[in-house]
Design an enzyme around this catalytic site. Structure first.
Site, PDB file in Angstrom:
ATOM      1  N   PRO B  22       0.785  -1.229   0.000  1.00 39.30           N
ATOM      2  CA  PRO B  22       0.000   0.000   0.000  1.00 39.30           C
ATOM      3  C   PRO B  22       0.820   1.284   0.000  1.00 39.30           C
ATOM      4  CG  PRO B  22       0.060  -0.932   2.200  1.00 39.30           C
ATOM      5  CD  PRO B  22       0.770  -1.913   1.300  1.00 39.30           C
ATOM      6  N   ASP B  45       5.275   1.142 -11.634  1.00 38.03           N
ATOM      7  CA  ASP B  45       4.020   1.837 -11.891  1.00 38.03           C
ATOM      8  C   ASP B  45       3.940   3.158 -11.134  1.00 38.03           C
ATOM      9  OD1 ASP B  45       3.000  -0.016 -13.575  1.00 38.03           O
ATOM     10  OD2 ASP B  45       1.592  -0.915 -12.159  1.00 38.03           O
ATOM     11  N   LYS B  67       0.680   3.886 -15.205  1.00 38.82           N
ATOM     12  CA  LYS B  67      -0.440   4.628 -15.774  1.00 38.82           C
ATOM     13  C   LYS B  67      -0.922   5.672 -14.770  1.00 38.82           C
ATOM     14  CE  LYS B  67      -2.824   0.845 -16.658  1.00 38.82           C
ATOM     15  NZ  LYS B  67      -2.232  -0.432 -17.078  1.00 38.82           N
ATOM     16  N   GLY B  99       0.266  -2.423  -4.472  1.00 40.98           N
ATOM     17  CA  GLY B  99      -0.652  -3.403  -3.880  1.00 40.98           C
ATOM     18  C   GLY B  99      -0.222  -4.833  -4.147  1.00 40.98           C
ATOM     19  N   ASP B 100      -1.172  -5.661  -4.543  1.00 44.65           N
ATOM     20  CA  ASP B 100      -0.928  -7.070  -4.875  1.00 44.65           C
ATOM     21  C   ASP B 100      -1.049  -7.224  -6.396  1.00 44.65           C
ATOM     22  OD1 ASP B 100      -1.441 -10.117  -3.397  1.00 44.65           O
ATOM     23  OD2 ASP B 100      -1.897  -9.906  -5.525  1.00 44.65           O
ATOM     24  N   THR B 128      -2.691  -5.718  -0.041  1.00 39.54           N
ATOM     25  CA  THR B 128      -3.538  -4.883  -0.892  1.00 39.54           C
ATOM     26  C   THR B 128      -4.172  -3.768  -0.043  1.00 39.54           C
ATOM     27  OG1 THR B 128      -5.276  -4.962  -2.581  1.00 39.54           O
ATOM     28  CG2 THR B 128      -5.587  -6.382  -0.666  1.00 39.54           C
ATOM     29  N   ALA B 129      -4.580  -2.711  -0.726  1.00 37.10           N
ATOM     30  CA  ALA B 129      -5.065  -1.514  -0.021  1.00 37.10           C
ATOM     31  C   ALA B 129      -6.166  -1.831   0.985  1.00 37.10           C
ATOM     32  CB  ALA B 129      -5.559  -0.489  -1.044  1.00 37.10           C
ATOM     33  N   MET B 184     -10.523   2.513  -6.494  1.00 34.25           N
ATOM     34  CA  MET B 184     -10.578   3.454  -7.622  1.00 34.25           C
ATOM     35  C   MET B 184     -11.997   3.930  -7.889  1.00 34.25           C
ATOM     36  SD  MET B 184      -7.903   1.325 -10.080  1.00 34.25           S
ATOM     37  CE  MET B 184      -8.298  -0.300  -9.414  1.00 34.25           C
TER      38      MET B 184
END
Lengths: 259, 259
Positions: B22, B45, B67, B99-100, B128-129, B184
């Site tokens: 995270p 990323d 991205k 994250g994962d 993960t978050a 998101m």
């Protein structure tokens, strides 16, 4: 008022709730590994692997409070009461749970008790079995073509003998573009398989059983949701095992790290 | 045939797909932290935190392929092609994703390309978050009284201008004893809030927005599912932020580590 040797008033101990991850000690977080290396007292569950326990200092006091099927070492409320007693005696401790403390770990119940008692705490997340199985077996939890979402659920049997059932909301689990991961569902596999198909899941939906994810003995068995019970019998799959169901399982032959 | 200086035939490089977690580098796995410390080339990323990037050796080559909204540095297929080129030139590399890698990370797509090209790979899971937000904000993902299961979904907007929508199966997300986590989803918050209530979720279901989970700037804003859009505006919540919905959010005042 000052403390004298006769009236010690120790500061409250701190509880660090640590997610032990899936078993491989390399999959602990850096923060969790450090908490273990510095621990003087640990209350640990049955599901924590020996390899993770080996990270504790030799002189760390270890108390087994874990649950095993049919062998409840300490009831949940007593585990919390024990932690509070230690903290009030000024002892800091690590509460070590398999996987992630807040994913089927009942960490919430334990921390609520600590918070109500005024005991300071920290919670360190851990890699949960679904993630270990996913990355190590080559079955992504989400994928543009196969799954926009992922559900984690538990499948343990409830009730007695003739009235055994699994308390799951079947309709919400049957959804084409979703990965379904069921923890602790091996004993209820015939019910799970039957109910999912009865609620509209195509019988040929790809499905996998992942035994002992992340450990050297990890095994992956794949088939379809309808054939899961037969597969478990044929391959003598044993707990702990994870059930993964959905289109993503079809990627396993391509993504399994066989190189 | 033997190699001569004029016809080198290097061994294939290895790709290690690493979940960066995270943001807090302490929440990397031990295995991921080691992979970063030994990296000589990394493709990373946008979502990877600076603190994680700081773990790379000073002389490690870094290529930003991430991205960002409206700023696609490299299309997905080109990222995979680039990794294959490096591997064929004999260079091992770390592919670093927030994250994962197998939870909304599109890791599956990238590894499929590597596998088809015969490039050896390893995948290392990451916190993960949802897990970081859960443990650090004091909102368990599951809880005996509040949630038997947890769904992770994405809520990014699709379509153009007048026809913007979120591609989610709303009925399956509305389920009383389930925690819903949406990644998101900040830009689509009005649609998400409205659709969930329209599909039967009680308007007063507890809900939270967690901004920058695990980082020093982490913020938690709580309210109800109906009021989420207003809360986001009032508190000027910004990406990356996670939406958590369900009875477990009511535990936040008790379980937030405020000690």
């Amino acid at each position: 008022m000052t403390n004298t040797p006769d009236s010690p008033s120790p500061a409250l101990g701190h509880v660090t709730l640590v997610g032990a991850g899936p078993g491989d000690p390399e999959l602990l977080t850096v923060k969790a590994a450090r908490a273990l290396a510095q621990a003087t007292l640990v209350l640990y569950d049955h599901l924590v692997s020996n390899a993770v326990m080996d990270l504790l200092p030799a002189d760390c006091e270890r108390i087994h409070v874990g649950k095993r099927k049919g062998l409840h070492t300490l009831p949940q409320a007593e585990i919390t009461a024990e932690m509070i007693r230690f903290a009030r005696a000024g002892r800091s401790l690590v509460r070590l749970k398999g996987g992630d403390p807040y994913v089927f770990g009942r960490g919430g119940e334990e921390v609520a008790g600590l918070s109500e008692a005024g005991v300071p705490f920290t919670v360190i997340p851990g890699i949960t079995a679904a993630q270990a199985a996913s990355c190590l077996a080559g079955i992504p939890l989400t994928h543009r073509d196969h799954a926009q979402s992922v559900v984690l659920a538990t499948g343990h049997l409830q009730g007695l003998h003739g009235d055994r059932h699994v308390d799951l909301d079947w309709p919400s689990l049957v959804h084409q573009k979703q990965t379904l991961v069921i923890y602790m569902g091996l004993g209820a596999l015939p019910i799970i398989s039957e109910q999912l198909v009865a609620h509209g899941m195509p019988a040929d939906t790809p499905a996998a059983l992942i035994e002992r994810a992340s450990l050297p003995e990890q095994r992956v068995v794949t088939g379809t949701v309808a054939r899961l019970p037969a597969l478990a019998v044929a391959h003598q799959v044993e707990s702990p095992a994870l059930i993964m169901i959905g289109g993503v399982v079809s990627l396993h032959p391509l993504l399994a790290p066989h190189h």
